[in-house]
Write an enzyme that holds these catalytic residues in place. Structure first.
Site, mmCIF file in Angstrom:
data_model
loop_
_atom_site.group_PDB
_atom_site.id
_atom_site.type_symbol
_atom_site.label_atom_id
_atom_site.label_comp_id
_atom_site.label_asym_id
_atom_site.label_seq_id
_atom_site.Cartn_x
_atom_site.Cartn_y
_atom_site.Cartn_z
ATOM 1 N N HIS A 85 28.119 28.181 -3.705
ATOM 2 C CA HIS A 85 28.360 29.243 -4.238
ATOM 3 C C HIS A 85 29.542 29.372 -5.362
ATOM 4 O O HIS A 85 28.761 30.766 -6.242
ATOM 5 C CB HIS A 85 29.371 29.818 -2.717
ATOM 6 C CG HIS A 85 29.519 31.176 -3.437
ATOM 7 N ND1 HIS A 85 28.613 31.596 -3.491
ATOM 8 C CD2 HIS A 85 30.701 31.632 -3.259
ATOM 9 C CE1 HIS A 85 28.998 33.372 -2.884
ATOM 10 N NE2 HIS A 85 30.394 33.272 -3.235
ATOM 11 N N HIS A 96 36.023 32.389 -8.549
ATOM 12 C CA HIS A 96 35.569 33.621 -7.813
ATOM 13 C C HIS A 96 36.589 33.529 -6.152
ATOM 14 O O HIS A 96 37.098 34.658 -5.683
ATOM 15 C CB HIS A 96 34.965 34.969 -7.544
ATOM 16 C CG HIS A 96 34.195 34.692 -6.868
ATOM 17 N ND1 HIS A 96 32.891 33.345 -6.907
ATOM 18 C CD2 HIS A 96 33.670 35.131 -5.889
ATOM 19 C CE1 HIS A 96 32.103 33.849 -5.760
ATOM 20 N NE2 HIS A 96 32.826 34.031 -5.072
ATOM 21 N N GLU A 122 41.543 33.634 -2.366
ATOM 22 C CA GLU A 122 40.628 34.341 -1.044
ATOM 23 C C GLU A 122 41.062 33.644 -0.082
ATOM 24 O O GLU A 122 41.170 33.441 1.710
ATOM 25 C CB GLU A 122 39.537 35.451 -1.016
ATOM 26 C CG GLU A 122 39.666 36.442 0.419
ATOM 27 C CD GLU A 122 38.904 37.090 0.514
ATOM 28 O OE1 GLU A 122 38.003 37.216 -0.923
ATOM 29 O OE2 GLU A 122 38.419 37.304 1.383
ATOM 30 N N ASP A 123 40.150 32.258 0.079
ATOM 31 C CA ASP A 123 39.312 31.887 0.771
ATOM 32 C C ASP A 123 40.920 29.992 1.341
ATOM 33 O O ASP A 123 39.808 29.192 1.306
ATOM 34 C CB ASP A 123 38.528 31.424 0.493
ATOM 35 C CG ASP A 123 37.443 32.073 1.059
ATOM 36 O OD1 ASP A 123 38.200 33.221 1.456
ATOM 37 O OD2 ASP A 123 35.942 32.495 0.881
ATOM 38 N N ASP A 140 28.492 37.233 -7.345
ATOM 39 C CA ASP A 140 28.597 36.643 -6.052
ATOM 40 C C ASP A 140 27.527 37.468 -5.176
ATOM 41 O O ASP A 140 26.871 36.338 -4.081
ATOM 42 C CB ASP A 140 30.448 37.032 -6.263
ATOM 43 C CG ASP A 140 30.399 36.776 -4.336
ATOM 44 O OD1 ASP A 140 30.330 35.977 -4.332
ATOM 45 O OD2 ASP A 140 31.401 37.505 -4.423
ATOM 46 N N ASP A 189 1.044 50.323 -12.821
ATOM 47 C CA ASP A 189 2.033 49.656 -13.612
ATOM 48 C C ASP A 189 2.420 48.232 -12.422
ATOM 49 O O ASP A 189 3.674 47.992 -12.481
ATOM 50 C CB ASP A 189 3.124 50.328 -14.144
ATOM 51 C CG ASP A 189 4.331 50.790 -12.745
ATOM 52 O OD1 ASP A 189 3.107 51.072 -11.590
ATOM 53 O OD2 ASP A 189 4.906 51.041 -13.897
HETATM 54 MN MN MN Z 1 31.922 35.140 -2.907
#
Ligand code: MN
Length: 499
Positions: A48, A72, A76-77, A138, A259
């Site tokens: 990811h 990123h 947090e993780d 993300d 179009d």
């Molecule tokens: Mn993420």
């Protein structure tokens, strides 16, 4: 599937001087930090991080942002903190990752999810617009891997992407990202409609393709004869969601949409654009009212091109003519800014310097507080979200309201008690009447009086929100009793003070 090597390859293609050692270091750091973590799909978590980094590199963004993309989700993780990131990767990367982390964890009190997320996005945007670009990178990968999520979560993420991320991408001129977000979301929200639209395209495509090839051949000859250099001539297929919306508009008849495919001509200069338009019209008759000069009059998001639709034998073909700079701006929008900034020798062409994208980019660097940012957005006539306004409490919380909402709507959306006891309002520090229409960026302060027992039925004449109207209807006691009450409280007060 993206790997560290594909990320570096894409990055250095547009940023040859990028610090690739630092990118490798960030990869190692993220891999160690996420060690043992899996995505719901069963893949290692680092896939990811890599996908987000790849998306950023494909948006031609610089190394710092690609590095931030790799990192990123670390604070947090994982057990590693923002401080670890600061120590290893410096202030700028730290700021970006901190912005993303904040965007992910900000808790909102009350209000629905929509407003909560908008507020997060605006706050992040006000602080550093690059954070939003990382969020897009993300989100794109999350949308691509939605299958592994449970149904309810899948729908929620898709809806949120369609309603919040896509309009912001569009407003930032990022046509490519907007199209991708919309199509991925659409596929999960309305799988049948998605397949139906795709089927229609597949059915028509071979014929359109052949036609386009022939037209391309003919027009390239004409342009060559006129000595106009063509940098690129390619077909572009309309994105599925935007085609679906258009088909619905034309009674589900795809043959009325002209179009579905378009032939895009990239020519060196603006003069060449107009010359090419003339040459196209000399060969084929244009449809009335379908010649659009977005060069002289760019779209509000800065989009520039010449569009024309012509009768080409028994078919109808749309042409889009633009310079390489316009093309880049149309695909990458505000992201193109950072690409130029790194090679700042290659200054932007004059016609681009005043574009909204540029202004916004400059602006966000100058703006420190969200209030000023919101006001500036307003002065730039930004309508990211039509028919909705965003106003602030004195503490800086964002409240979302319909257009022309009044201080009474504002009061009720904070709390029923504030609504009921509201007697006046200050907008941007100026005392105003309760029926004043609010505007995006206004800072609204409600003056309450505890002695006020019921709302006034008069408020129904200007209250816009459903919540406020319901409360006013059920609680107001008619004009007279309301008046009486006001008189009583007004006369009571001074006495109290004197004693
Ligand atoms: Mn993420």
């Amino acid at each position: 599937m993206p790997t560290l090597e594909t990320v570096i390859k894409s990055l250095t293609k547009y940023h040859p001087k990028a610090d690739t050692d630092m990118v490798r270091l960030a990869y190692d750091f993220a891999e160690t930090a996420h060690q043992g973590q899996m995505r719901l799909s069963g893949e290692p978590y680092i896939t990811h991080s890599l996908a987000a980094a790849q998306n950023l590199a494909d948006m031609r963004l610089p190394g710092t942002m690609v590095i931030a993309g790799l990192l990123h989700d670390v604070p947090e993780d994982t057990l590693y903190t923002l401080n670890d990131i600061k120590k290893n990767f410096g202030e700028d990367v730290w700021r970006l990752v901190a912005g993303i982390t904040k965007l992910g964890t900000l808790k909102y009190r009350g209000m629905d999810r929509y407003a909560e997320n908008l507020r997060k996005m605006f706050l992040a945007m006000a602080e550093d617009i690059r954070v939003i670009l990382i969020k897009f990178a993300d989100r794109l990968h999350n949308l691509e891997t939605l299958e592994s999520q449970p149904e309810a979560k899948r729908k929620r993420i898709a809806l949120e992407s369609l309603e919040i991320f896509a309009p912001i991408a569009n407003r930032l001129g990022m046509g490519d990202i907007k199209g991708k977000i919309e199509d991925l979301s659409f596929r999960h929200l309305q799988p049948e409609a998605y397949e139906w639209t795709k089927g229609l395209i597949a059915e028509r495509l071979p014929k359109l393709d052949k036609h386009l090839e022939r037209a391309k051949h003919e027009i390239l000859n004409d342009l060559k004869a006129a000595d106009i250099k063509v940098i690129s001539a390619h077909g572009r297929l309309k994105h599925i969601f935007s085609l679906y919306k258009k088909i619905l508009k034309y009674d589900k008849d795809i043959s009325k949409v002209h179009d579905v495919v378009a032939l895009r001509l990239i020519v060196p200069t603006i003069a060449d654009c107009y010359a090419a338009l003339g040459i196209i019209h000399a060969r084929w008759k244009p449809l009335k009212g379908r010649i659009k000069d977005y060069i002289a009059q760019p779209k509000p998001n800065g989009y520039q091109s010449l569009h024309t639709t012509v009768f080409c034998d028994d078919e109808i073909i749309e042409f889009q003519i633009r310079t390489p700079e316009m093309h880049e701006a149309a695909e990458f929008g505000i992201a193109a800014h950072w690409q130029y900034e790194e090679h700042d020798k290659k200054a932007l062409p004059a016609d681009h310097q005043v574009s909204w994208v540029q202004e916004l980019a400059t602006l966000q660097r100058e703006m420190q507080d969200q209030k000023t940012f919101m006001k500036s957005l307003q002065s730039l006539k930004v309508d990211v979200f039509q028919n909705r306004i965003f106003v602030f409490t004195p503490k800086g919380d964002v409240i979302e309201l319909p257009e022309d909402a009044s201080p009474v709507d504002f009061a009720y959306s904070i709390h029923t008690d504030i609504g009921r006891t509201c007697v006046g309002a200050r907008v941007n520090d100026v005392l105003v009447s309760l029926d004043t229409a609010l505007h995006s960026g206004d800072v609204v302060e409600i003056i309450t009086d505890k002695n006020r027992k019921a709302p006034s039925a008069d408020w129904l004449q200007f209250a816009k929100t459903h919540g406020a109207r319901v409360k006013i209807k059920s609680e107001s006691r008619g004009i007279l009793s309301g008046l009486l009450e006001t008189v009583v409280t007004a006369t009571k007060k001074p006495f109290k003070k004197k004693r």
